[in-house]
Design a protein around this motif. Structure first.
Motif, PDB file in Angstrom:
ATOM      1  N   GLY A  90       0.779  -1.236   0.000  1.00 54.00           N
ATOM      2  CA  GLY A  90       0.000   0.000   0.000  1.00 54.00           C
ATOM      3  C   GLY A  90       0.807   1.280   0.000  1.00 54.00           C
ATOM      4  O   GLY A  90       0.233   2.368  -0.071  1.00 54.00           O
ATOM      5  N   VAL A  91       2.124   1.195   0.064  1.00 53.64           N
ATOM      6  CA  VAL A  91       2.932   2.419   0.190  1.00 53.64           C
ATOM      7  C   VAL A  91       4.021   2.565  -0.878  1.00 53.64           C
ATOM      8  O   VAL A  91       4.625   3.627  -0.995  1.00 53.64           O
ATOM      9  CB  VAL A  91       3.601   2.516   1.592  1.00 53.64           C
ATOM     10  N   CYS A  92       4.277   1.538  -1.664  1.00 56.30           N
ATOM     11  CA  CYS A  92       5.367   1.627  -2.646  1.00 56.30           C
ATOM     12  C   CYS A  92       4.917   2.441  -3.866  1.00 56.30           C
ATOM     13  O   CYS A  92       3.761   2.835  -3.981  1.00 56.30           O
ATOM     14  CB  CYS A  92       5.810   0.228  -3.069  1.00 56.30           C
ATOM     15  N   ASP A  93       5.846   2.675  -4.793  1.00 56.15           N
ATOM     16  CA  ASP A  93       5.521   3.460  -5.991  1.00 56.15           C
ATOM     17  C   ASP A  93       4.359   2.850  -6.763  1.00 56.15           C
ATOM     18  O   ASP A  93       3.451   3.551  -7.220  1.00 56.15           O
ATOM     19  CB  ASP A  93       6.742   3.541  -6.920  1.00 56.15           C
ATOM     20  N   PHE A  94       4.375   1.529  -6.925  1.00 59.20           N
ATOM     21  CA  PHE A  94       3.321   0.885  -7.717  1.00 59.20           C
ATOM     22  C   PHE A  94       1.971   0.954  -7.015  1.00 59.20           C
ATOM     23  O   PHE A  94       0.945   1.216  -7.648  1.00 59.20           O
ATOM     24  CB  PHE A  94       3.696  -0.567  -8.052  1.00 59.20           C
ATOM     25  N   CYS A  95       1.960   0.699  -5.695  1.00 58.35           N
ATOM     26  CA  CYS A  95       0.696   0.781  -4.955  1.00 58.35           C
ATOM     27  C   CYS A  95       0.121   2.199  -5.043  1.00 58.35           C
ATOM     28  O   CYS A  95      -1.080   2.389  -5.225  1.00 58.35           O
ATOM     29  CB  CYS A  95       0.894   0.374  -3.499  1.00 58.35           C
ATOM     30  N   ARG A  96       0.990   3.203  -4.936  1.00 57.07           N
ATOM     31  CA  ARG A  96       0.520   4.584  -5.012  1.00 57.07           C
ATOM     32  C   ARG A  96      -0.052   4.916  -6.382  1.00 57.07           C
ATOM     33  O   ARG A  96      -0.916   5.769  -6.521  1.00 57.07           O
ATOM     34  CB  ARG A  96       1.662   5.557  -4.686  1.00 57.07           C
ATOM     35  N   SER A 102       1.796  -5.114  -8.856  1.00 55.17           N
ATOM     36  CA  SER A 102       3.238  -5.053  -9.101  1.00 55.17           C
ATOM     37  C   SER A 102       4.017  -4.686  -7.846  1.00 55.17           C
ATOM     38  O   SER A 102       5.223  -4.415  -7.913  1.00 55.17           O
ATOM     39  CB  SER A 102       3.540  -4.034 -10.220  1.00 55.17           C
ATOM     40  N   CYS A 103       3.351  -4.665  -6.699  1.00 55.22           N
ATOM     41  CA  CYS A 103       4.022  -4.331  -5.436  1.00 55.22           C
ATOM     42  C   CYS A 103       5.175  -5.304  -5.176  1.00 55.22           C
ATOM     43  O   CYS A 103       4.982  -6.517  -5.208  1.00 55.22           O
ATOM     44  CB  CYS A 103       3.017  -4.416  -4.288  1.00 55.22           C
ATOM     45  N   PRO A 104       6.373  -4.782  -4.903  1.00 57.88           N
ATOM     46  CA  PRO A 104       7.498  -5.695  -4.646  1.00 57.88           C
ATOM     47  C   PRO A 104       7.318  -6.522  -3.376  1.00 57.88           C
ATOM     48  O   PRO A 104       7.957  -7.559  -3.222  1.00 57.88           O
ATOM     49  CB  PRO A 104       8.707  -4.757  -4.512  1.00 57.88           C
TER      50      PRO A 104
HETATM   51 ZN   LIG Z   1       3.290  -1.811  -2.863  1.00 57.58          ZN
END
Ligand SMILES: [Zn+2]
Length: 347
Positions: A90-96, A102-104
């Motif tokens: 919920g906080v990585c570049d992809f989630c944002r 694609s969240c790592p």
């Molecule tokens: Zn993520």
């Protein structure tokens, strides 16, 4: 606790497994209230998608939070929640960006070492980034629970396909695939303002649901005959937006062929059988776009949930059978034999 385990092709069992527990401070444990069997689970059931013997299975569930790790802030013990079919931080570049798939730090329920959704409880990694709270008063309302359960995968996936196919007000949409995702694609297209919705399918029970969801036309033909039928219904032009919800070469070929010049295909059927259905030459000559892929359900659940709660959409009719946990193997059989459209598991 008890959970569904896959031992090999056509070998689904319900067994005693270690209890789901909080292992990391960002985990939660969810006691499952309602889960279901997915058309994509059948790829594993049939042995097409490989699984380690003993892996859990199931990736769609909602339930009640039973325990939370020290860092979890967005849900509390006792909350009714739904999980998308992929967990994410919920906080990585992809989630944002809304591409939670694609969240790592993301992963799939039922992957080796994780709990599956078709069990009594699930350890949820990254609970803050993954779970979506549902209104507590929905507990006990079986129809509403079923509608909200559909958000974990099929409704969100149908919506993703409709977006990728660029459905917008006034357009003509064609939907390839009469499974739960295809039917939800019809509902999503209607919700986004499509004027004409052509559902391809030959099972009356399913096309009846398609009509109830907003399909204006049904095409029972397949292959070349289906292409001709869709062209006939669209002044010879084809559909502006095509939703592909099967994942075979044949269905992809049909989808591209029934797209109007300048139109788009949104594909969400898990591809099985290579890419021979994608005719780059035809796409080039007719400016047909192909987009889609695995749906970031977590990005769509809040928006779709609001429409479920106010009655704008009700995807619950895609569930045509309810079983208890012990009858899950029978549920797989029924879906494999197509005697059930989508099986819900009530706990
Ligand atoms: Zn993520």
């Amino acid at each position: 606790m008890r959970a569904t385990v896959i031992h090999g092709p056509n070998d689904i069992r319900v067994e005693e497994v270690p209890d789901a527990t909080v292992r990391n401070p960002t985990d939660a444990v969810v006691r499952v209230v309602s889960a279901c069997i997915c058309g994509s689970d059948l790829w594993a059931y049939r042995g097409v998608a490989k699984r380690e013997p003993g892996q859990r299975i199931g990736h769609e569930f909602l339930g009640v939070v039973e325990a939370t790790g020290a860092d979890v802030t967005s849900v509390r013990v006792g909350d009714l929640v739904v999980a998308p079919f992929v967990w994410s931080d919920g906080v990585c570049d992809f989630c944002r960006e809304g591409l939670h798939t694609s969240c790592p730090h993301g992963g799939f329920w039922g992957s080796a070492g994780s709990d599956g959704g078709q069990g009594e409880a699930v350890r949820v990694p990254y609970a803050d980034g993954t779970l979506v709270r549902l209104p507590a008063e929905a507990a006990g309302d079986e129809r509403l629970l079923a509608a909200m359960l559909a958000l974990s995968d099929v409704m969100s996936t149908g919506h993703h396909a409709a977006l990728a196919a660029r459905v917008r007000p006034g357009v003509t949409v064609a939907v390839v695939g009469d499974g739960a995702v295809g039917l939800c694609g019809v509902l999503a297209a209607k919700r986004l303002g499509a004027e004409q919705i052509i559902a391809l399918g030959r099972h009356t029970a399913r096309t009846d649901i398609a009509r109830a969801f907003g399909a204006t036309d049904v095409v029972a033909e397949r292959g070349e005959a289906a292409i001709a039928a869709v062209r006939e219904l669209t002044k010879g032009q084809g559909a502006h937006a095509v939703i592909e919800a099967v994942g075979t070469e044949q269905s992809m070929r049909t989808a591209i062929s029934i797209a109007r010049d300048g139109g788009a295909v949104g594909y969400v059927g898990v591809p099985h059988g290579g890419s021979a259905g994608v005719d780059i030459g035809q796409m080039f000559g007719r400016n047909v776009a192909v987009g889609g892929g695995v749906a970031p359900a977590r990005a769509y659940i809040p928006e779709l949930l609001a429409d479920v709660l106010d009655g704008t959409i009700d995807p619950s009719p895609v569930f045509d059978r309810v079983v208890g946990l012990d009858e899950v193997p029978e549920g797989y059989r029924a879906m494999d034999e197509r005697t059930a459209l989508k099986v819900r598991i009530a706990f």
